[in-house]
Design a protein around this motif. Structure first.
Motif, PDB file in Angstrom:
ATOM      1  N   SER A  72      11.786  -4.105   5.760  1.00 59.82           N
ATOM      2  CA  SER A  72      11.361  -4.776   6.997  1.00 59.82           C
ATOM      3  C   SER A  72      11.165  -3.801   8.151  1.00 59.82           C
ATOM      4  N   PHE A  73      10.127  -4.075   8.935  1.00 54.19           N
ATOM      5  CA  PHE A  73       9.819  -3.290  10.129  1.00 54.19           C
ATOM      6  C   PHE A  73       9.722  -4.254  11.306  1.00 54.19           C
ATOM      7  N   ASP A  74      10.712  -4.158  12.191  1.00 54.03           N
ATOM      8  CA  ASP A  74      10.744  -5.021  13.369  1.00 54.03           C
ATOM      9  C   ASP A  74      10.166  -4.213  14.527  1.00 54.03           C
ATOM     10  N   ARG A  84       9.739   5.878   7.279  1.00 52.80           N
ATOM     11  CA  ARG A  84       9.914   4.733   6.382  1.00 52.80           C
ATOM     12  C   ARG A  84       8.566   4.222   5.877  1.00 52.80           C
ATOM     13  N   TRP A  85       7.569   4.161   6.782  1.00 54.42           N
ATOM     14  CA  TRP A  85       6.252   3.699   6.353  1.00 54.42           C
ATOM     15  C   TRP A  85       5.612   4.701   5.381  1.00 54.42           C
ATOM     16  N   ALA A  86       5.764   5.996   5.645  1.00 57.12           N
ATOM     17  CA  ALA A  86       5.161   7.023   4.780  1.00 57.12           C
ATOM     18  C   ALA A  86       5.712   6.895   3.359  1.00 57.12           C
ATOM     19  N   GLU A  87       7.008   6.654   3.254  1.00 53.47           N
ATOM     20  CA  GLU A  87       7.640   6.508   1.946  1.00 53.47           C
ATOM     21  C   GLU A  87       7.129   5.250   1.225  1.00 53.47           C
ATOM     22  N   LEU A  88       6.984   4.178   2.000  1.00 51.72           N
ATOM     23  CA  LEU A  88       6.490   2.922   1.423  1.00 51.72           C
ATOM     24  C   LEU A  88       5.036   3.072   0.960  1.00 51.72           C
ATOM     25  N   ARG A  89       4.217   3.748   1.776  1.00 52.99           N
ATOM     26  CA  ARG A  89       2.809   3.973   1.389  1.00 52.99           C
ATOM     27  C   ARG A  89       2.724   4.820   0.132  1.00 52.99           C
TER      28      ARG A  89
END
Ligand SMILES: Nc1ncnc2c1ncn2[C@@H]1O[C@H](COP(=O)(O)OP(=O)(O)OP(=O)(O)O)[C@@H](O)[C@H]1O
Ligand SMILES: [Mg+2]
Length: 222
Positions: A72-74, A84-89
């Protein structure tokens, strides 16, 4: 029931324009389950690409919460946002654009291998993905030696070879003729449904949008 791959709650985004803040997305809430697809349609400038950029962390939302594959990203908490986004991508989100964006110095199969490796997969199935998408015979050619439709099939093979949870596709058939666009879309939906990942597809093409499970029309918003 399985939990959504993608959940959006109260998502808002605007841009500064001529000293004012212009809203593009306002309070958007939706979810997409594994194996489901969502078409995002709307006139030019309605916010389709902006939404896709938010869903892979290339832009920051002004408000709301985005959850992808349980992460989750609030918007009110930007700690470690980029990391966190780079890892998810890298591991879980496959992105397809209008043009294939293959690495020109690598053959089609090497492009697919590179994407699978980046996702942490050992590889080995790259040629099979290219075959499944109808470009097995072109596997050892370079991007400038194949047609636009063949390059786009290779771009889809790259995405599927990384076993994503979520695919974001922005006009993925927009640069192809009708016949080739239909063939590439057939491949996209076939593999997406079978592999159980979720798909968010931005398009001007109503026929293509009609093949998705859900429709989000941004024309009327905000
Ligand atoms: N970085 C930015 N700075 C300022 N305004 C932006 C920015 N990115 C997008 N916009 C504005 O936000 C609105 C939505 O743009 P977006 O690219 O999401 O539209 P779209 O629906 O994808 O359009 P198209 O169908 O032409 O691709 C437009 O008015 C655009 O000018
Ligand atoms: Mg766009």
């Amino acid at each position: 029931m399985s939990s959504p791959v993608l959940a959006i709650e109260g998502l808002s985004k605007g841009f500064a324009s001529g000293g004012q803040r212009v809203s593009v997305l306002t309070g958007l809430t939706l979810s997409v389950l594994p194996g489901e697809s969502l078409a995002v349609i709307g006139r030019s400038g309605s916010g389709k690409s902006t939404l896709l950029n938010l869903l892979c962390g290339l832009q920051r939302a002004d408000g709301g919460v985005i959850t992808v594959a349980g992460e989750s990203f609030d918007s009110s908490d930007n700690r470690d946002f980029d990391t966190r986004w780079a890892e998810l991508r890298r591991r879980s989100i496959g992105v397809v654009f209008q043009d294939a964006n293959l690495m020109p110095a690598l053959s089609l199969v090497e492009n697919v291998q590179l994407r699978a490796n980046l996702a942490g997969l050992a590889g080995g199935g790259e040629r099979r993905w290219l075959e499944r998408l109808g470009v097995g015979a072109e596997a050892d050619r370079y991007p400038d030696q194949v047609s636009g439709g063949q390059a786009q099939r290779a771009a889809l093979a790259m995405v599927f070879a990384m076993a994503p949870s979520l695919i974001l596709a922005d006009e993925p058939t927009g640069s192809l003729d009708r016949h080739t666009a239909d063939e590439v879309a057939d491949c996209l939906f076939d593999v997406q449904r079978n592999s159980g990942c979720a798909l968010v597809l931005a398009t001007h093409d109503r026929e293509l949008a009609g093949r998705c499970n859900h429709l989000l029309d941004l024309s009327g918003t905000p």
